[in-house]
Every structure is written in C-alpha cells, then in structure tokens.
Scaffold this motif. Structure first.
Motif, PDB file in Angstrom:
ATOM      1  N   THR A  60      44.367  40.657  42.796  1.00 19.70           N
ATOM      2  CA  THR A  60      44.647  41.483  43.969  1.00 19.70           C
ATOM      3  C   THR A  60      45.919  42.292  43.732  1.00 19.70           C
ATOM      4  OG1 THR A  60      43.663  39.788  45.386  1.00 19.70           O
ATOM      5  CG2 THR A  60      45.063  41.420  46.461  1.00 19.70           C
ATOM      6  N   CYS A  61      46.941  41.624  43.220  1.00 13.45           N
ATOM      7  CA  CYS A  61      48.213  42.304  42.957  1.00 13.45           C
ATOM      8  C   CYS A  61      48.042  43.374  41.874  1.00 13.45           C
ATOM      9  CB  CYS A  61      49.284  41.297  42.530  1.00 13.45           C
ATOM     10  SG  CYS A  61      49.673  40.102  43.813  1.00 13.45           S
ATOM     11  N   THR A  62      47.307  43.005  40.837  1.00 14.55           N
ATOM     12  CA  THR A  62      47.094  43.954  39.743  1.00 14.55           C
ATOM     13  C   THR A  62      46.382  45.213  40.241  1.00 14.55           C
ATOM     14  OG1 THR A  62      46.909  42.090  38.241  1.00 14.55           O
ATOM     15  CG2 THR A  62      46.091  44.212  37.433  1.00 14.55           C
ATOM     16  N   ALA A  63      45.361  44.994  41.077  1.00 13.06           N
ATOM     17  CA  ALA A  63      44.593  46.139  41.584  1.00 13.06           C
ATOM     18  C   ALA A  63      45.473  47.057  42.432  1.00 13.06           C
ATOM     19  CB  ALA A  63      43.405  45.641  42.392  1.00 13.06           C
ATOM     20  N   LEU A  64      46.261  46.450  43.306  1.00  8.21           N
ATOM     21  CA  LEU A  64      47.124  47.263  44.175  1.00  8.21           C
ATOM     22  C   LEU A  64      48.201  47.956  43.340  1.00  8.21           C
ATOM     23  CD1 LEU A  64      47.908  48.267  46.946  1.00  8.21           C
ATOM     24  CD2 LEU A  64      49.251  46.175  47.282  1.00  8.21           C
ATOM     25  N   ALA A  65      48.773  47.219  42.386  1.00  9.58           N
ATOM     26  CA  ALA A  65      49.831  47.787  41.552  1.00  9.58           C
ATOM     27  C   ALA A  65      49.317  49.008  40.795  1.00  9.58           C
ATOM     28  CB  ALA A  65      50.352  46.735  40.575  1.00  9.58           C
ATOM     29  N   SER A  66      48.097  48.901  40.295  1.00  6.75           N
ATOM     30  CA  SER A  66      47.557  50.007  39.514  1.00  6.75           C
ATOM     31  C   SER A  66      47.357  51.238  40.400  1.00  6.75           C
ATOM     32  CB  SER A  66      46.273  49.523  38.836  1.00  6.75           C
ATOM     33  OG  SER A  66      45.300  50.516  38.845  1.00  6.75           O
ATOM     34  N   LEU A  67      46.929  51.028  41.641  1.00  4.24           N
ATOM     35  CA  LEU A  67      46.747  52.163  42.553  1.00  4.24           C
ATOM     36  C   LEU A  67      48.085  52.786  42.944  1.00  4.24           C
ATOM     37  CD1 LEU A  67      44.007  50.554  44.834  1.00  4.24           C
ATOM     38  CD2 LEU A  67      43.712  52.588  43.385  1.00  4.24           C
ATOM     39  N   LEU A  68      49.144  51.959  42.988  1.00  2.00           N
ATOM     40  CA  LEU A  68      50.447  52.463  43.439  1.00  2.00           C
ATOM     41  C   LEU A  68      51.357  52.811  42.261  1.00  2.00           C
ATOM     42  CD1 LEU A  68      51.233  49.996  46.388  1.00  2.00           C
ATOM     43  CD2 LEU A  68      50.228  52.301  46.494  1.00  2.00           C
ATOM     44  N   ASP A  69      50.832  52.590  41.051  1.00  2.00           N
ATOM     45  CA  ASP A  69      51.618  52.861  39.853  1.00  2.00           C
ATOM     46  C   ASP A  69      52.918  52.040  39.818  1.00  2.00           C
ATOM     47  OD1 ASP A  69      51.915  53.994  37.411  1.00  2.00           O
ATOM     48  OD2 ASP A  69      52.898  55.823  38.145  1.00  2.00           O
ATOM     49  N   LEU A  75      39.492  26.538  51.430  1.00  2.00           N
ATOM     50  CA  LEU A  75      38.501  25.929  50.541  1.00  2.00           C
ATOM     51  C   LEU A  75      37.311  26.832  50.250  1.00  2.00           C
ATOM     52  CD1 LEU A  75      38.149  22.128  51.394  1.00  2.00           C
ATOM     53  CD2 LEU A  75      38.977  23.165  49.289  1.00  2.00           C
ATOM     54  N   GLU A  76      37.393  28.078  50.635  1.00  2.00           N
ATOM     55  CA  GLU A  76      36.298  29.001  50.304  1.00  2.00           C
ATOM     56  C   GLU A  76      36.841  30.140  49.450  1.00  2.00           C
ATOM     57  OE1 GLU A  76      34.088  30.143  53.787  1.00  2.00           O
ATOM     58  OE2 GLU A  76      33.828  28.055  54.398  1.00  2.00           O
ATOM     59  N   PRO A  77      36.041  30.614  48.504  1.00  2.00           N
ATOM     60  CA  PRO A  77      36.552  31.666  47.608  1.00  2.00           C
ATOM     61  C   PRO A  77      36.787  32.984  48.352  1.00  2.00           C
ATOM     62  CG  PRO A  77      34.238  31.152  47.124  1.00  2.00           C
ATOM     63  CD  PRO A  77      34.696  30.152  48.128  1.00  2.00           C
ATOM     64  N   LEU A  78      37.903  33.606  48.049  1.00  2.00           N
ATOM     65  CA  LEU A  78      38.233  34.913  48.646  1.00  2.00           C
ATOM     66  C   LEU A  78      37.421  35.991  47.921  1.00  2.00           C
ATOM     67  CD1 LEU A  78      40.140  36.701  50.420  1.00  2.00           C
ATOM     68  CD2 LEU A  78      41.774  36.619  48.540  1.00  2.00           C
ATOM     69  N   PRO A  79      36.691  36.802  48.653  1.00  2.00           N
ATOM     70  CA  PRO A  79      35.859  37.842  47.987  1.00  2.00           C
ATOM     71  C   PRO A  79      36.721  38.986  47.456  1.00  2.00           C
ATOM     72  CG  PRO A  79      35.576  37.948  50.382  1.00  2.00           C
ATOM     73  CD  PRO A  79      36.473  36.776  50.113  1.00  2.00           C
ATOM     74  N   LEU A  80      37.127  38.819  46.197  1.00  2.00           N
ATOM     75  CA  LEU A  80      38.045  39.777  45.572  1.00  2.00           C
ATOM     76  C   LEU A  80      37.478  41.201  45.567  1.00  2.00           C
ATOM     77  CD1 LEU A  80      40.609  40.321  43.809  1.00  2.00           C
ATOM     78  CD2 LEU A  80      39.170  39.869  41.820  1.00  2.00           C
ATOM     79  N   ASP A  81      36.185  41.311  45.266  1.00  2.00           N
ATOM     80  CA  ASP A  81      35.597  42.657  45.119  1.00  2.00           C
ATOM     81  C   ASP A  81      35.706  43.453  46.424  1.00  2.00           C
ATOM     82  OD1 ASP A  81      34.002  40.751  46.245  1.00  2.00           O
ATOM     83  OD2 ASP A  81      32.105  41.531  45.418  1.00  2.00           O
ATOM     84  N   ARG A  82      35.391  42.794  47.542  1.00  2.00           N
ATOM     85  CA  ARG A  82      35.463  43.513  48.826  1.00  2.00           C
ATOM     86  C   ARG A  82      36.899  43.894  49.158  1.00  2.00           C
ATOM     87  NH1 ARG A  82      31.501  39.630  50.440  1.00  2.00           N
ATOM     88  NH2 ARG A  82      32.746  38.629  52.079  1.00  2.00           N
ATOM     89  N   LEU A  83      37.835  42.962  48.841  1.00  2.00           N
ATOM     90  CA  LEU A  83      39.237  43.249  49.113  1.00  2.00           C
ATOM     91  C   LEU A  83      39.701  44.458  48.291  1.00  2.00           C
ATOM     92  CD1 LEU A  83      42.029  40.504  49.294  1.00  2.00           C
ATOM     93  CD2 LEU A  83      42.447  42.828  48.496  1.00  2.00           C
ATOM     94  N   VAL A  84      39.414  44.428  47.015  1.00  4.25           N
ATOM     95  CA  VAL A  84      39.877  45.498  46.128  1.00  4.25           C
ATOM     96  C   VAL A  84      39.224  46.833  46.505  1.00  4.25           C
ATOM     97  CG1 VAL A  84      39.797  46.334  43.738  1.00  4.25           C
ATOM     98  CG2 VAL A  84      40.494  43.970  44.222  1.00  4.25           C
ATOM     99  N   ALA A  85      37.954  46.761  46.896  1.00  9.61           N
ATOM    100  CA  ALA A  85      37.243  48.005  47.246  1.00  9.61           C
ATOM    101  C   ALA A  85      37.887  48.692  48.443  1.00  9.61           C
ATOM    102  CB  ALA A  85      35.772  47.700  47.543  1.00  9.61           C
TER     103      ALA A  85
END
Lengths: 408, 408
Positions: free
Chosen positions: B99-108, B123-133
């Motif tokens: 999540t951090c990497t994705a945001l960092a790349s967008l913000l340079d 206890l449930e997996p966070l849906p990374l793809d939806r968050l990043v999208a």
C-alpha cells in the motif's frame, strides 16, 4: 434461562449427618418469600471460610472473620437474602453482631459460634428487627433434608437453585458431600456476590480444613467470572461434621487425596452452576490457556478473554469473531508474548496459529461451534507447560436489562 | 445517539497549511461508501505517532513504527476503513507495505515516507487491489478543506464524525490546530480501535514532537474507556507542518507551554468525542479520583469504576446504585485502602463518607444527578494529593446489539 444447569431430583440430595437447616420468611426486602436460612452444625464440626478480598468488606464478612478467629467452634450459620449489609459502617457491624447474639441465645450457644451471611442490595440498613423476629420460625423448622429449600431461599437474581450432592467411597467408608451456592451477577474471582456452602460428614482436622478451603476456592469459585465485579460479601464456607467414621488429620493421610478431589469437584460444580445461571447467560464458556510460563500469566490471558465485553457479545451472537479473542490475548499484559507461537482453538477447530487465521480454517466450522450452548476456547501460548481454566458466559441484552432494573 | 457531541460548522473547520486530504471509494468492505483517505504533508513536516501496546499489533501499526524509525521524513498517510489488516501475519505486512509503495510511487516519494492505517474487521485479508485502484482518485481530489469529509470517511461504527479545529494565539503568532478521530467500540487506554490525527501548522522539532505525542496521548486517548478492550490497531499521529512562522525546538521555549496545552486540549476533545459516540452510549461519565498516593493507584480506581459493567448499567438506568461504585473502589487493587477515609460524590452530591452512605444523602438528590446526560463521579481516597480523571460512558442494550451484529 440457565445454560444446562443440572438440578438433581430430591431423591439424589443426600442430607449430611450433623447438619440441620431451617428456613423462614423474614420480609427483609420483599414479603412472602423465604429469605432467611439457618444452618445448625453438630458440636465438634470443623468449619473454615474464604472471603472476598474487596476492601469494602461487608459487615457480615468482617464478623465471620472475627468469629472464625475466636476459634470457639462454629455451631450455626445465619443467611439472609435481600440486603447485603454492606457499606453500612459501624451500625451495620452492630446489626451483624446482634443477629449472631439473637440466634446464639435461641440455640443456647455463644455469639462467636455463629457466622452471619448477607446478600442483596448494598448501602441500605439491614432490618434487624424483622430478621430476628423470624429466627424462631426458622429454628423450629430445622431438618436434615432442607438442602433444596435452602438452595432456593438464598437466591437473589438467580433463576435456579444451585445444589450438588454426592456419596463418595473413600477407602472403606462412604461419606456424603452436599452443598449449595448462589450468585448470578457481580461474579468474579476473589470472590463474587456469591455464597457457597459445602458440607461433609467426613471428619477433617480444623487446620487442615482451613488449608483445603483456600486451595479449593482457588480451583472453583476463584475461577469463574461473569462481569469482572468482585463483591463486598462473597463467602465460601466448608463444614466437616465428623459424623462419619472417616477422619483425616493431614495431607499425608492416604485418604486425603481422594477426599480433596471429591470436595474440589463439588465446589467446582457449585461455582460453575453460578456461571450457568449468570444474569442473561445463554452460553457456558470454558477458557483454557495452555503452555503458559506460570499460573499468573495463564490467568491473565484467560481473564482478559473471559471478561472482554466484545468477546462475550460475539458469543451471544454465535459469531466466530475470532479476532476479538486474539485481540484480548494480545492486551492481557504479557509484554514479551511472541504472537507467532500462539494457537487458538474454538472447540476442536484450530482457528489461528502463528498470530493469524489458520489456512485450513473455514468460517462454517467456527460457526458450528459458536452455535453450541457450551463452548471451549483453547489458547496455547507456546511459552511453558502451565494450564489454567476459567469459566464464563456470554453477554446478552438480558444482562443489561437485569442490571438496569435490579433495584426497581 | 451520541452524547452532546459537538460538530463544528464547516466555517469553523480551519485547514492546516501544509496538509491536503483526498478521499475515495475503494469498496474495501462495502460498496458506495468513502473508505479511503490520503493525507499529504508538506516537505519538512515533523510527524510522531503513538501506537497500541496490544501484542497482536496489526500490520499497518508495525509498518508505521518501521517507517517512523527509518526517519526519511513522513510525507503521506493512507487510511482505510472496513478492514483492520490485523491477525493477518506475513501476508498482511506485505499488503501494508505494498500500500505504501503504491502511494509513494504515485506521489513520487519513498515508501518509507508513507504511514498506513487500517480499521475494521480483523483476521480477514485486506483487498490490496481495490485499495490501490482507488488511490489515484483520492490523490486527484486532494484539497486543504477536506477535513470534515475525512472525519466521515474514517468512521466504522461511529455514528458521528469527530473533528476539532481551532486557531490559537501563541506569542504574537496565530497557529491552527485541526484534528479528527474515530472509534466507538474496543476503546481502552493503550489504546483502542481508535485513530486520531492531529495537525498544526506550527513548526515543532521532530524529537520534541515525539515526546509531546507520548505525553499528550497519556492525557487524552489513554484516559478513555468504553469496554476495556485495547485494540490491535490504535494509532495517534501528530503532524507539525511548520508552515506558520512559529517554530519550537525545546521545552524551554516560552511558547512551548501554551502550544502544548492547546494541542493537549484538542487531543483530549478528540478522545472524549469517541466516548460521547461510544457504541450505545446514552451518558458521558467523568470519573475523577482525588487524594491518591500516586497516578498508578488513582488510575486503578478510576478504571475499576469506569469499566465495571454493573456501574455502567446503573448509569444507563439512571439508578443511583452507589454501592456498585463503592464496590468497584474496593476491588480496584489498593490492598491497604482504608475505606473509612474515602468519600464519594455524584455530581455535587456527597453520597458516601467513611465507607458508608452519608447521613445527609437523599436518594432524590442522587436520582437528579443520574438523570443528567453528563455525570461526574468524584472519589476521594484520603491517601495523598494526586488526581487523575478517566472518561467513559454507560452500558446499554444498544451496546450489546451493535456488538452482537457487527459483522452481519
């Protein structure tokens, strides 16, 4: 709405030779209900007690401790419900003492041979005159087979009487163990608005009985929690009348161990019945913590889980919200807990390991367990070999209703 | 049904120069709700955080700690609601990092300049793809005046957004302090499923801000309790952008004290708003313990009272059942407490002294106080001169309903 609370038929409730019980309506708080109970114990009985550690110890608790310390031989117990005689200061103490004096005079014994017990509302004066006026009726009716009636008459918000009774062969003797308890709210170890009375016709040396009472309380009444509140009045009393030929003087007696186990089992059953009938309870929950370094940390974790309102409401909803259990394990206060070594089972289902959901866990399996009326939560800490178990219940709408309306 | 929770009008919510906020719908748990929030912080901002002490620290908490320790200068926060990414093990950590990497790349910027926060089910997996999208949408919408929308988008079971904003004159400068918080259940000190973000345009040296954050958390978010549960995700973040001319390097600066006080007041208000909006709360209760020997025992007593389900249900019922409060004082764990030196007030009514009901106390007076939506319980221990205050709420049917149904 008690959870699987077994009430033995009258034919399975065995009188204890040397114990007689009388009951009366004193009108302490409500009219037309039996709220006064008198136990008479044969001369020579050993009696020991374990009492609340709350600093606001109610007047009767203080008097019990003084009378046990006086060591004149306890011959009677007097128990009222409806008023706890707690937070009542010097005048409350005086009322508890006068209760003993009045009963002693009727029984021709000394006041210090009487132990008083009170349960009910706190901060209100106990009506001594009404209590004393009903004593003669209670005494006239004393009988050996009044255990079931006594289990009823000591109830407050309890919905069911709590009673255990068994005959046990110890060596070549058969002894009897019978006991009653009460309590439904304000239940927590050390101890609760909880009264427990356990009698046996075995003979047990007074000093030995005293040690046994402490140890047995720790394995029974000090292992239950309903709402985390330790009350002002909690008392657990053991009496050994010595009417049977079995007589045990010390822990080294070969008969000691089986007797200790039988008494502990009876006390544990009495304690667990309190949880089964806890205010609003719909489920009976066993929290077992394994692989702890020591008892202290095992109990910290067990109580953190057993007392979490979030865990308890999830049980009420039959919701396998296991994260709430892990969360409670995490805040229990073990600073160097390595969560990657912990495991969590719900019933026989391995739910989490290494600090996360187990890959094979299926919500349907958790759901199946959560729907049961009796649920065991097992937590392995991966730190040592100590196991401790605590009993609790779920947290329902009914709990709030009962406690919001208790005095009205 | 929040208790006197003040929501300032938009005109009284002041942007903090150096802070921009964007929001998006990521569909983490539910569709059609704004559940993703991004904060952008100006270069050179000081940022400090205080995190849960739960041993099951959620993945984002672990990543926050690592990124703060890396000391590259924090430039962005990313907050999702709906899923706490807790109890998710190694893969959860990976998702928080990505999540951090994705945001960092967008913000340079660098990934270590991003702090992630998650709240919701565990206890449930966070849906990374939806968050990043959804990140680009959030970034496109960043604006300085999005504080109110952010207060909304970080809510879970909160019924109201929680926001404070003020302009404060410090010396001859006017600075701005604006913050938001969320949390309604699983609230207990150290800390709770609680997020708090407090920003100012004052300049504060990084080391000083770190010390201030710890101390301010202790006086705000660590003084509230709803249900005694310390969550896996609690985080309190302070950011000082330095966009205003005021710059403070150390505690010896004459401007330090007023700035510290203003920030503490804002944090305390954010924390208390959480209690005001606690699950099912109908009353806001202040528990003030006076005359303690030290902070530790004052807090023990305050928390024993504030967390007792019996006390809390009595508040819900407006029942001046003061015995329950005394009882909680008695089991709080002060072994040498002399109950005859304690006093108890309900509002301005002296209810008990010397361990019993005060002779002048009238139930009608207690009743009058109990009916108020805001109640102060004051307990004097007669042991020393330390005072501590804890904030809590009552315990209602609604609490049980919310927590029994949370995942359904």
């Amino acid at each position: 709405m008690a959870v699987n609370l077994y009430i033995p038929p009258e034919s399975q409730i065995f009188p204890v030779a040397g114990v007689e019980i009388g009951i009366a309506e004193a009108g302490i708080r409500k009219a037309n209900r039996r709220d006064l109970t008198v136990f008479r114990l044969a001369a020579g009985s050993s009696v020991a007690g374990v009492f609340t550690r709350n600093r606001f110890r109610a007047a009767p608790v203080q008097v019990c401790e003084a009378h046990l310390a006086a060591d004149r031989g306890i011959r009677a117990l007097v128990i009222n419900t409806g008023n706890a005689n707690a937070g009542t200061g010097q005048s409350g103490l005086e009322i508890a003492r006068q209760t003993c004096t009045a009963l002693a005079s009727l029984l021709d014994i000394e006041a210090e041979q009487v132990l008083p017990f009170s349960t009910g509302v706190i901060l209100e004066p106990l009506p001594l005159d009404r209590l004393v006026a009903a004593l003669p009726t209670a005494i006239r009716g004393t009988a050996a087979d009044n255990w079931f009636a006594a289990a009823h008459s000591i109830m407050t918000t309890d919905t069911q009487p709590k009673i255990v009774s068994q005959r046990v062969a110890i060596g070549n003797q058969t002894i009897t163990i019978t006991g009653i308890s009460k309590g439904a709210g304000m239940i927590r170890p050390n101890m609760a608005t909880m009264l427990g009375f356990l009698a046996t016709d075995a003979g047990i040396a007074p000093d030995l009985l005293k040690r046994m009472a402490g140890s047995i309380a720790d394995r029974s009444f000090n292992r239950i929690t309903v709402d985390g509140d330790t009350s002002t009045n909690d008392s657990f009393i053991m009496a050994a009348t010595g009417a049977s030929p079995l007589r045990i003087e010390s822990e080294s007696d070969p008969q000691y161990e089986p007797l200790y186990r039988a008494l502990t089992d009876a006390a544990a059953e009495l304690a667990q019945k309190i949880v089964r009938d806890a205010e609003g309870a719909t489920k009976f929950i066993t929290v077992r913590v394994e692989q702890a370094l020591n008892t202290e940390e095992a109990l910290k974790v067990a109580y953190a889980v057993a007392q979490s309102p979030l865990v308890k409401t999830a049980f009420f909803a039959s919701d396998p919200n296991l994260g709430r259990i892990l969360c409670a394990v995490g805040y229990a206060g073990i600073d160097d807990l390595d969560v990657s070594r912990t495991k969590l089972w719900l019933g026989d289902v391995l739910v989490a390991s290494r600090g996360e959901r187990h890959p094979d866990y299926q919500e349907a399996d958790g759901q199946r367990v959560m729907k049961e009326p009796e649920i065991t939560v097992r937590i392995a800490l991966g730190r040592g070999d100590v196991t401790e178990t605590v009993y609790t219940c779920d947290f329902s709408h009914e709990y709030v209703s009962i406690n919001a309306d208790y005095r009205s």
